[in-house]
Scaffold this motif. Structure first.
Motif, PDB file in Angstrom:
ATOM      1  N   THR A   1     -32.791 -64.285  62.394  1.00  0.00           N
ATOM      2  CA  THR A   1     -32.914 -65.093  63.606  1.00  0.00           C
ATOM      3  C   THR A   1     -31.800 -64.849  64.607  1.00  0.00           C
ATOM      4  O   THR A   1     -31.917 -65.227  65.770  1.00  0.00           O
ATOM      5  CB  THR A   1     -32.940 -66.586  63.244  1.00  0.00           C
TER       6      THR A   1
ATOM      7  N   ASN B   1     -31.232 -68.481  54.344  1.00  0.00           N
ATOM      8  CA  ASN B   1     -30.058 -69.269  53.968  1.00  0.00           C
ATOM      9  C   ASN B   1     -28.825 -68.396  53.767  1.00  0.00           C
ATOM     10  O   ASN B   1     -27.928 -68.722  53.003  1.00  0.00           O
ATOM     11  CB  ASN B   1     -30.340 -70.059  52.683  1.00  0.00           C
TER      12      ASN B   1
ATOM     13  N   THR C   1     -29.604 -73.273  60.110  1.00  0.00           N
ATOM     14  CA  THR C   1     -30.357 -73.707  61.287  1.00  0.00           C
ATOM     15  C   THR C   1     -29.723 -73.273  62.601  1.00  0.00           C
ATOM     16  O   THR C   1     -30.417 -73.098  63.600  1.00  0.00           O
ATOM     17  CB  THR C   1     -30.509 -75.234  61.288  1.00  0.00           C
ATOM     18  N   CYS C   2     -28.396 -73.113  62.632  1.00  0.00           N
ATOM     19  CA  CYS C   2     -27.719 -72.681  63.853  1.00  0.00           C
ATOM     20  C   CYS C   2     -26.321 -72.205  63.502  1.00  0.00           C
ATOM     21  O   CYS C   2     -25.784 -72.549  62.442  1.00  0.00           O
ATOM     22  CB  CYS C   2     -27.655 -73.809  64.894  1.00  0.00           C
TER      23      CYS C   2
ATOM     24  N   THR D   1     -26.183 -75.875  57.719  1.00  0.00           N
ATOM     25  CA  THR D   1     -27.234 -75.904  56.702  1.00  0.00           C
ATOM     26  C   THR D   1     -27.459 -77.356  56.315  1.00  0.00           C
ATOM     27  O   THR D   1     -26.552 -78.008  55.799  1.00  0.00           O
ATOM     28  CB  THR D   1     -26.833 -75.099  55.451  1.00  0.00           C
TER      29      THR D   1
ATOM     30  N   PRO E   1     -30.109 -83.627  59.397  1.00  0.00           N
ATOM     31  CA  PRO E   1     -29.858 -82.199  59.613  1.00  0.00           C
ATOM     32  C   PRO E   1     -29.199 -81.888  60.956  1.00  0.00           C
ATOM     33  O   PRO E   1     -29.508 -82.503  61.978  1.00  0.00           O
ATOM     34  CB  PRO E   1     -31.258 -81.586  59.529  1.00  0.00           C
TER      35      PRO E   1
ATOM     36  N   THR F   1     -28.548 -79.705  64.224  1.00  0.00           N
ATOM     37  CA  THR F   1     -29.443 -78.920  65.078  1.00  0.00           C
ATOM     38  C   THR F   1     -28.711 -78.025  66.068  1.00  0.00           C
ATOM     39  O   THR F   1     -29.310 -77.124  66.649  1.00  0.00           O
ATOM     40  CB  THR F   1     -30.366 -79.857  65.869  1.00  0.00           C
TER      41      THR F   1
ATOM     42  N   SER G   1     -27.112 -83.436  65.975  1.00  0.00           N
ATOM     43  CA  SER G   1     -27.928 -83.635  64.781  1.00  0.00           C
ATOM     44  C   SER G   1     -29.200 -84.409  65.093  1.00  0.00           C
ATOM     45  O   SER G   1     -29.364 -84.995  66.166  1.00  0.00           O
ATOM     46  CB  SER G   1     -27.103 -84.387  63.729  1.00  0.00           C
ATOM     47  N   GLU G   2     -30.090 -84.406  64.104  1.00  0.00           N
ATOM     48  CA  GLU G   2     -31.285 -85.243  64.182  1.00  0.00           C
ATOM     49  C   GLU G   2     -30.943 -86.729  64.071  1.00  0.00           C
ATOM     50  O   GLU G   2     -31.804 -87.582  64.319  1.00  0.00           O
ATOM     51  CB  GLU G   2     -32.268 -84.850  63.075  1.00  0.00           C
TER      52      GLU G   2
ATOM     53  N   HIS H   1     -30.773 -81.327  70.767  1.00  0.00           N
ATOM     54  CA  HIS H   1     -31.239 -79.946  70.606  1.00  0.00           C
ATOM     55  C   HIS H   1     -30.237 -78.912  71.107  1.00  0.00           C
ATOM     56  O   HIS H   1     -30.361 -77.727  70.789  1.00  0.00           O
ATOM     57  CB  HIS H   1     -32.609 -79.734  71.256  1.00  0.00           C
TER      58      HIS H   1
END
Length: 419
Positions: A47, A64, A106-107, A121, A145, A147, A162-163, A189
């Motif tokens: 990614t 991962n 994730t980023c 993660t 999580p 983001t 984060s979420e 986001h």
């Protein structure tokens, strides 16, 4: 070749790195176009790919796993997977490999001095020392999580969204929370630490942008979207955003009462900010470009010459007067920014121009079109230097600063056949 998920150019302008859907990253020689090396597969699609400023390290992110390569001789020396730990303070990694099960990265972000990397993660953020490499810190301060993650330019803190709808700022010296911003009511986001390392810009999925102080979480500015495109001037004084309609908003990052709305008679299709942060240039379906003063939002110039919708626009780094635009009329136009004069019309494409980029000194431009060609132009005389026929559609391209190399991401269309 599988669909491309990420790409970057080495700073030596000799190599290009492409991350693919099939979990592999490929290194290309920019001179011959040949694959130098196919890197080992990742646990998932690649990614992101990144080269440090000195080309010492190549970093790939897939599934991962974050993988560090010694890029000077392209030998892989570590495959690192951050391990989930109970403690949230300072942790020194003793091993080179850590398992997180099936939790993907994730980023991630790289510090400005290319010394540190931050990977997210699940609810954790791991800080890596790139020259070792080893985990120096694992942060478990979020309740959902992560983001988004961003280092401050001065390297003193890292901010994560984060979420859980919060943004947490953690000092990198002790690994403790400096402040927590809770001004959002939706999932975060994106998070950006601004160049002064004092302010942070965060955005959530409901379209709310907030500017606040990193050391106290004091809210300075809010702008409510929705918006599709966002950019910040190089001097960090203004932000520019548009939702893909006929209007664009310019708002001050230092004064709450300084906000300007500018518009065309039809949809704004593209915009660019000049390097000196003085002007915002918009292109529209109404076939015109408009030059706006960033301070005051006043219309400084209208550029009229295209016979169809404007699709792209670019500015030179060193030649502050030069603007180049592309259009559905298949042509490009080189403009004088201050006089509004049309210097050259660049004709050569057989379909709409979709993208254009200019070399750092402004002497060379590269344009892409739906006719599946790239054309290299000399901007001073308005002449086509060469044309590259790709035979396949392409999604985007990048050029080196001196325009000696071009990296293209192509689109492969698979047709289903009936047996």
């Amino acid at each position: 070749m599988e669909p491309v998920r990420g790409m970057c150019l080495a700073n030596d302008s000799q190599r290009a790195i492409v991350g693919c859907e099939d979990t592999k990253a490929l290194i290309y020689d920019m001179h011959s176009g040949r694959i130098i090396r196919s890197l080992p597969p990742n646990p998932g699609s690649v990614t992101a790919v990144y080269c440090t400023d000195d080309d010492d390290f190549l970093i790939t992110v897939g599934g991962n796993k974050i993988t560090f390569y010694s890029f000077r001789n392209e030998d892989s020396f570590a495959h690192l997977r951050p391990k989930k730990r109970k403690t949230s303070r300072h942790i020194c990694a003793q091993k080179q490999q850590y398992n997180v099960g099936n939790v993907p990265i994730t980023c991630f972000d790289i510090s400005r001095d290319s010394q540190l990397a931050a990977t997210a993660t699940g609810r954790s953020v791991s800080i890596w020392q790139l020259n070792t490499p080893e985990v120096t810190m694992t942060l478990n301060y979020h309740s959902a999580p992560v983001t988004a993650v961003s280092f401050s330019p001065n390297g003193e803190f890292v901010a994560s969204g984060s979420e859980d709808k919060s943004v947490i700022v953690v000092g990198l010296t002790l690994g403790i929370v400096v402040t927590t911003f809770k001004g959002h009511a939706a999932i975060i986001h994106s998070v950006v630490a601004m160049m002064d390392s004092r302010r942070i810009l965060s955005a959530d999925r409901d379209g709310l942008l907030c500017v606040w102080l990193a050391d106290s979480a004091t809210l300075l500015q809010t702008v409510q979207g929705p918006y599709k495109y966002l950019a910040v001037t190089n001097n960090m004084k203004f932000a520019v955003c548009t939702n893909g309609d006929n209007s664009l908003r310019i708002w001050s990052l230092t004064r709450e009462d300084e906000k300007y709305n500018v518009s065309h008679s039809d949809e704004i299709t593209c915009f660019v900010i000049t390097v000196d942060s003085l002007y915002v240039i918009t292109g529209s379906r109404d076939m015109s470009l408009k030059v706006w003063q960033a301070t005051g939002g006043k219309l400084a110039q209208v550029l009229v010459g295209h016979t169809d919708a404007v699709t792209c626009v670019a500015v030179s780094v060193t030649n502050k007067n030069q603007v180049i635009s592309g259009s559905k009329d298949c042509n490009l136009i080189v403009w004088d920014l201050h006089t509004g004069e049309e210097i050259h019309t660049l004709a050569g494409h057989l379909a709409q121009v979709t993208c254009v980029k200019i070399s750092a000194d402004g002497t060379t431009a590269v344009s892409g079109s739906d006719d599946k060609t790239l054309i290299v132009w000399e901007t001073k005389r308005g002449l086509a230097l060469t044309s590259l026929q790709l035979h396949v559609p392409f999604a985007r391209f990048d050029i080196t600063l001196e325009c000696s190399r071009i990296l293209v991401s192509t689109i492969i269309i698979l047709k289903k056949t009936t047996p």
